[in-house]
Design a protein around this motif. Structure first.
Motif, PDB file in Angstrom:
ATOM      1  N   ALA A  61      -2.076   3.911   4.234  1.00 30.37           N
ATOM      2  CA  ALA A  61      -1.871   4.911   3.182  1.00 30.37           C
ATOM      3  C   ALA A  61      -1.648   6.310   3.773  1.00 30.37           C
ATOM      4  CB  ALA A  61      -3.072   4.923   2.240  1.00 30.37           C
ATOM      5  N   TYR A  85      -6.342  -0.463  -2.779  1.00 29.57           N
ATOM      6  CA  TYR A  85      -5.950  -1.575  -1.901  1.00 29.57           C
ATOM      7  C   TYR A  85      -7.178  -2.352  -1.413  1.00 29.57           C
ATOM      8  CZ  TYR A  85      -2.957  -4.389   0.905  1.00 29.57           C
ATOM      9  OH  TYR A  85      -2.280  -5.477   1.403  1.00 29.57           O
ATOM     10  N   GLY A 122      -5.246  -0.428   4.397  1.00 30.16           N
ATOM     11  CA  GLY A 122      -5.487   0.514   3.303  1.00 30.16           C
ATOM     12  C   GLY A 122      -5.522   1.953   3.764  1.00 30.16           C
ATOM     13  N   VAL A 133       0.832  -1.207   0.000  1.00 29.64           N
ATOM     14  CA  VAL A 133       0.000   0.000   0.000  1.00 29.64           C
ATOM     15  C   VAL A 133       0.868   1.260   0.000  1.00 29.64           C
ATOM     16  CG1 VAL A 133      -0.377   0.302   2.489  1.00 29.64           C
ATOM     17  CG2 VAL A 133      -2.172   0.915   0.900  1.00 29.64           C
TER      18      VAL A 133
END
Lengths: 186, 220
Positions: free
Chosen positions: B118, B87, B114, B71
């Motif tokens: 991120a 993702y 995710g 990710v």
């Protein structure tokens, strides 16, 4: 008898997964497992093997750890372990059945955006897999000595970069092909 | 790090779904705004790479192994919202095509790896970029992996507390935080180092090929 369409099968699978997490009786879960195995048709042994493989080590690790913990604390652990193992197994078999018998391309027919994404990503994943396999075979065919940790990391790095170049090139071709067929609406 | 189906209780995955659903909707809006149809195939390439990265087992000292996440790479190239959405789709594909991870665990996995992964990568990268750009990539990716692993360990360790039978026995994942925190965090310290090195290498390669947006290259 008419079998349900792929979209209906996918919806049925999603609903059943949620329902299974709401059941807390081992007998009911065992019954559900028996029904799923019976309904899954030919290739049941393969399906069970395919379902069991990814969860085997997780369940073994959890069960052995929890057994040791129960032995040390003197608390009963068999009933909760049976419940957890059965639930994970039922869900794994259900998922393996869905993966085998549901065609996602057809299931997503009402969602063209998701379908297009699925086709592109799946194509790229296949490409990357083939590249990884080719590289692995190329390396193992050139030496009888197992790769060291350093060599394995270097191999992963080389695969990553080669896959990226090939993937981006492929994506550019896909974009051109999609545009030439009017898929990008420009 | 993927949690399979059957280990997360409905008390966890329903609220996680309630949190994730509007964020997916918002990420979808950001996706439409920032990524045109033209960039979709390239995004698919990097999503597929994240898929492969999370299927590649990394050998760890002591004979154990774990998988990378990917990710961080998506974030550095497409930004946090697009990375979160992409993702999530990677996780969904892994669950529906490979049978890895799970449908009920999807909101938890998507939020932990995710969304949080991120945004941690993005914020740390922007914060550390003025110091040294390679260091910023390595630190952002490795810290984000550890933060995601910490969240997964916390969620798993919460299960025996919130999903019990009347006799107090666990109905889902049975171990508390005293087990999940070291068992998940320690291997992920090694995974974080390996993945951040791999991400740096791919990120440098992407920069050489001029695939990165200006904001991710360090150019002013």
């Amino acid at each position: 008898m008419r079998t349900p369409g792929h979209s209906a099968r996918l919806a049925l699978y999603l609903g059943t997964v949620i329902a299974v997490t709401l059941v807390h009786h081992p007998v009911l879960l065992l019954l559900a497992l028996a029904v799923i195995v019976l309904l899954s048709g030919d290739g049941r042994a393969g399906l069970l093997l395919r379902a069991g493989r990814p969860v085997f080590w997780v369940l073994l690790l959890i069960s052995s750890g929890y057994l040791v913990m129960g032995w040390l604390t003197g608390e009963p652990v068999l009933a909760p372990l049976l419940l957890i193992n059965l639930r994970v197994l039922v869900l794994a078999v259900l998922t393996a059945w869905m993966v085998r018998d549901v065609d996602l391309d057809r299931a997503l027919v009402r969602w063209p955006g998701a379908r297009r994404w699925l086709v592109i990503v799946r194509g790229q994943v296949r490409l990357f897999r083939r590249l990884v396999q080719d590289y692995h075979f190329a390396q193992t065919s050139r030496t009888v000595v197992p790769a060291t940790l350093r060599q394995r990391y270097r191999r992963s790095a080389a695969i990553g970069l080669a896959a990226l170049d090939k993937g981006v090139h492929n994506a550019e071709m896909v974009t051109l092909a999609m545009r030439s067929r009017g898929a990008l609406h420009d | 790090m993927h949690i399979p189906d059957g280990l997360i209780s409905p008390q966890t995955y329903f609220p996680a779904l309630l949190v994730a659903a509007p964020l997916w909707w918002w990420a979808g809006r950001e996706f439409s705004r920032r990524v045109g149809d033209e960039a979709l195939p390239r995004l698919a390439v990097f999503a597929a790479l994240a898929f492969v990265l999370s299927s590649l087992m990394l050998p760890l000292p002591g004979g154990t192994s774990g998988h990378a996440i990917g990710v961080g790479l998506l974030t550095l190239i497409f930004g946090p919202w697009v990375a979160f959405l992409a993702y999530t789709l990677v996780l969904l594909l892994q669950a529906l095509v490979m049978g890895a991870g799970g449908i009920t665990a999807l909101p938890v996995n998507a939020l932990a790896m995710g969304l949080v992964g991120a945004w941690t990568t993005w914020l740390l990268f922007r914060l550390l970029r003025p110091l040294q750009i390679d260091l910023a990539v390595v630190a952002a990716v490795s810290i984000s992996i550890v933060v995601s692993a910490l969240l997964v360990a916390l969620v798993l360790g919460l299960q025996p507390l919130i999903a019990q039978a009347p006799d107090g026995s666990p109905r889902f994942f049975p171990f508390g935080w005293s087990v999940t925190l070291p068992a998940i965090l320690i291997p992920h310290l090694f995974i974080a180092l390996a993945e951040s090195a791999l991400t740096l290498m791919i990120w440098r390669h992407a920069r050489r090929r001029h695939w990165l947006p200006v904001e991710s290259t360090g150019s002013t």
